[in-house]
Design a protein around this motif. Structure first.
Motif: not given
Length: 733
Positions: A375-385
């Motif tokens: 996720n960090a490398y592909a989308f940077g979506d901290s919220r869903i994590t």
């Protein structure tokens, strides 16, 4: 070592320039809203919904679980997660006015307020108990604020939903409802601060803000797009351009008989008939000639029987990404491997990170931890994590997902999230539970610090002794102490210390005390000492399967001991064991390769990616599978069912971070990428490039033979040996 041969001559694409858009263009993601079918036109402005800490994630989990039980023919999911709170207090203060648009339950305020407005007062400041005399507020009530005085609302949630409120700024003249986005300057809520209190909280927490429509966003899923299915020429199947999750819509001539729907992730599954279906595919008629599946289905292929369909489309749920990452290189096979991995994970990001879009469509903590790097490398979506961790972290009974090691993965996930996203809000909101979880685990340790858990009726039925799971296919012998599990325990302790120290440095209200951190560190020291004495095999220079001084080394024990930081600097025996990994889920195989990267065996990591994931890439898959195909077995078979295997499974997305780590050596050195390093090892590749969507901006890298270019965003620093490039900057060497 040799990377797979890159294309030669005119077929070899030239290296891109080092800018975000160019790199992205070399790494297409065939996903809705990205490089796939376009999003539908924008609807009404989003509404602002506010939730207490962890309640959005817990509410989303409840909604997903209800849907899973309604949709799946086979599901085994322990109901150990803590449900949403029944009641919460919302304290609002600021200047101006706001409108209470909606709520997930009954909203009350002190009875002394007027009938059409609620006015700020200084009552109910610290007690969870609501005022003795209250009146209920209806949607449309205006809330008026005066300086530091506060309005305290009591929300009693209904129907198992989490307590939440929807606020809007007062409408301008001639408008029904003005912009509701917190922080906008005109007709906005920018001057209103909202805090929440749950029963048992020691202090107020900032409300979590989410944007949605008329229904609360925890229950509505991702935005919906209509995606057309193409009818095979001369065939019976309707085919989607990519794997989808959504409601199937079938148009037939008016008066036609009710059609029968079969859906599948493969042509064989769609053609097999309803008796082999993994999901319930019953239909409802919404208008003459139009039928819609009652449930959302994960699919690529559709068969319509019993009626002639003139059109089939899917109302597909797809997460929206403001930015996304990319990887491309001169070997198009590796580029496609990255895009398939990223597409797999992105498709499984459905309010929470779920296991698969076909089944079980539910979150598991180890899957969530495994997805943080990709996720960090592909989308940077901290919220869903953050929402996934919050939903599962503190179970109401037993262990997370009914699995002892998944509780450990939860603690590890907090530390992984810190490094990837530096999510201060998540860490602060989870701090009280971190202390509770670690304290409960410490109570199950012996004098050597080793963790001995117990299995009970709430445990996942497929776990072994002590509710230990580790991975599918791993069998733990009774009355023995697996090194892999104790290594996870050590990793969890070190993660708890890392997160706790960070909370203390940030002066978080619920940060663990210095004494607590010392006790956690002391236990970790005892665990390491015990494992070094009884689990390290000096004759092979590797970790034994059990903490017994006699068992032989195994790959899984060496993988997890290395990731935990237990393996000494020089340990070729450990590396041999990890390279000998020959089984396991894609999730654990990816962890083994991350251990190889940690040991500096980056070329071997790429070779293993090609060997393990490469056959699926060559087969032309759009997404990676729950399990790699085995020779002699039906490819889609799993759990004793012909189509039990999920063909779009989030835990298989490991190449999304591993390719960047192994080839370009781009990784964070400080929380949230405040510091990072770049160390390309191209092997036989002519070039490689990546874009990483960090919380500070996009890190862009282009490496060619003899030249590397890095764009360093503001708020970060590239560290290269003794050199330090502080962003915004471009570094070239």
């Amino acid at each position: 070592m040799s990377f797979p041969p890159a294309p030669h001559g005119d077929c070899t694409p030239a290296a891109p320039t080092c800018d975000y858009e160019t790199i992205i263009s070399r790494s297409p993601l065939p996903m809705i809203g990205l490089d796939g079918p376009a999003k539908t036109s924008a609807g009404p402005k989003p509404r602002t919904w506010l939730y207490p800490r962890a309640q959005f994630g817990r509410g989303a989990l409840q909604a997903l679980f209800s849907e899973s039980r309604r949709t799946m023919c086979h599901v085994s999911y322990p109901e150990t997660a803590t449900p949403p709170a029944l009641r919460a207090l919302f304290r609002l203060r600021g200047h101006g006015t706001a409108v209470l648009v909606d709520a997930t339950g009954v909203v009350s305020v002190e009875a002394s307020s007027s009938s059409s407005e609620a006015t700020a007062s200084t009552t109910a400041e610290t007690s969870f108990t609501p005022p003795p005399r209250v009146r209920h507020l209806k949607p449309g009530t205006t809330l008026c604020f005066h300086g530091e005085e506060a309005i305290t609302l009591v929300v009693d949630a209904k129907d198992g939903q989490p307590p939440a409120i929807c606020l809007a700024a007062p409408a301008s003249r001639g408008q029904e409802e003005s912009s509701t986005v917190l922080g906008e300057r005109r007709n906005s809520l920018r001057d209103i601060h909202v805090e929440t209190l749950l029963e048992g909280d020691k202090h107020w927490y900032p409300a979590d803000i989410f944007f949605g429509g008329q229904a609360p966003p925890h229950a509505t899923g991702e935005p919906v797009t209509e995606v057309e299915l193409a009818h095979e020429d001369g065939g019976s199947l309707w085919v989607a351009p990519l794997p989808l999750l959504g409601h199937v819509v079938i148009d037939c001539p008016p008066g036609a008989e009710q059609p029968v729907l079969t859906a599948g992730e493969s042509p064989a599954e769609a053609l097999a008939g309803t008796e082999f279906a993994e999901c319930h595919t019953d239909l409802k008629q919404v208008e003459p000639g139009r039928w819609v599946s009652r449930n959302r289905l994960g699919l690529r292929y559709v068969l319509v029987d019993g009626a002639t369909a003139s059109r089939v489309h899917v109302r597909a749920s797809s997460r929206t990404f403001s930015r996304r990452g990319a990887f491309a290189c001169s070997d198009e096979r590796l580029t496609r491997m990255w895009t398939v991995a990223a597409t797999t994970l992105g498709t499984c990001m459905q309010t929470l990170v779920v296991d698969g879009i076909k089944r079980d469509r539910l979150p598991w903590m180890a899957d969530n931890a495994a997805a943080i790097g990709p996720n960090a490398y592909a989308f940077g979506d901290s919220r869903i994590t953050a929402n996934g961790i919050a939903a599962l972290f503190l179970p109401q009974s037993g262990y997370v997902n009914g699995i002892a090691d998944y509780t450990l993965w939860g603690v590890i996930a907090l530390a992984l999230d810190l490094e990837a996203f530096d999510d201060e809000a998540l860490l602060a909101a989870t701090a009280p539970e971190l202390d509770e979880v670690v304290t409960s685990l410490l109570a199950m340790t012996n004098s050597n610090g080793l963790l001995y858990t117990t299995k009970d009726e709430s445990s996942f039925p497929h776990t072994g002794p002590g509710a230990v799971f580790l991975d599918w296919g791993v069998e733990v012998a009774p009355q023995r102490t697996p090194t892999a599990f104790q290594a996870l325990w050590y990793w969890a302790l070190r993660s708890a210390v890392r997160v706790g120290a960070h909370l203390r440095s940030a002066e978080a209200p619920d940060a663990p005390s210095a004494g607590q951190l010392h006790s956690w560190e002391e236990c970790a020291t005892r665990v390491a000492r015990t494992l070094n004495n009884a689990a390290w095999d000096h004759s092979t220079g590797a970790w034994r399967e059990y903490v017994d001084g006699v068992s032989r080394p195994t790959p899984l024990a060496n993988t997890l001991a290395t990731l935990a930081g237990l393996t000494p600097l020089h340990a070729p025996g450990v590396e041999t064991q990890i390279l000998a990994t020959s089984s396991g889920t894609p999730s654990m195989r990816a962890w083994a390769l991350r251990a190889l990267v940690q040991r500096g065996l980056r070329h071997q990591t790429v070779d293993e990616l090609v060997r393990i994931w490469g056959p699926l890439v060559d087969a032309g898959v759009n997404t990676f599978w729950e399990e790699f195909p085995s020779e002699g077995e039906q490819p889609t078979q799993m759990y004793g069912r012909p189509f039990g295997k999920s063909l779009c499974h989030g835990w298989a997305a490991g190449p999304a971070d591993l390719l960047v780590l192994a080839i370009l050596g781009v990784q964070a050195l400080a929380p949230g990428w405040e510091e990072f390093t770049v160390d390309p090892q191209l092997g036989e590749l002519e070039w490689a490039a990546c874009a990483i969507p960090t919380v500070h901006g996009d890190v862009c890298v282009v490496a060619e033979r003899g030249r590397t270019t890095v764009d360093v965003p503001a708020g970060t620093a590239l560290v290269r040996g003794a050199e330090r490039f502080v962003g915004p900057a471009r570094a070239i060497w």
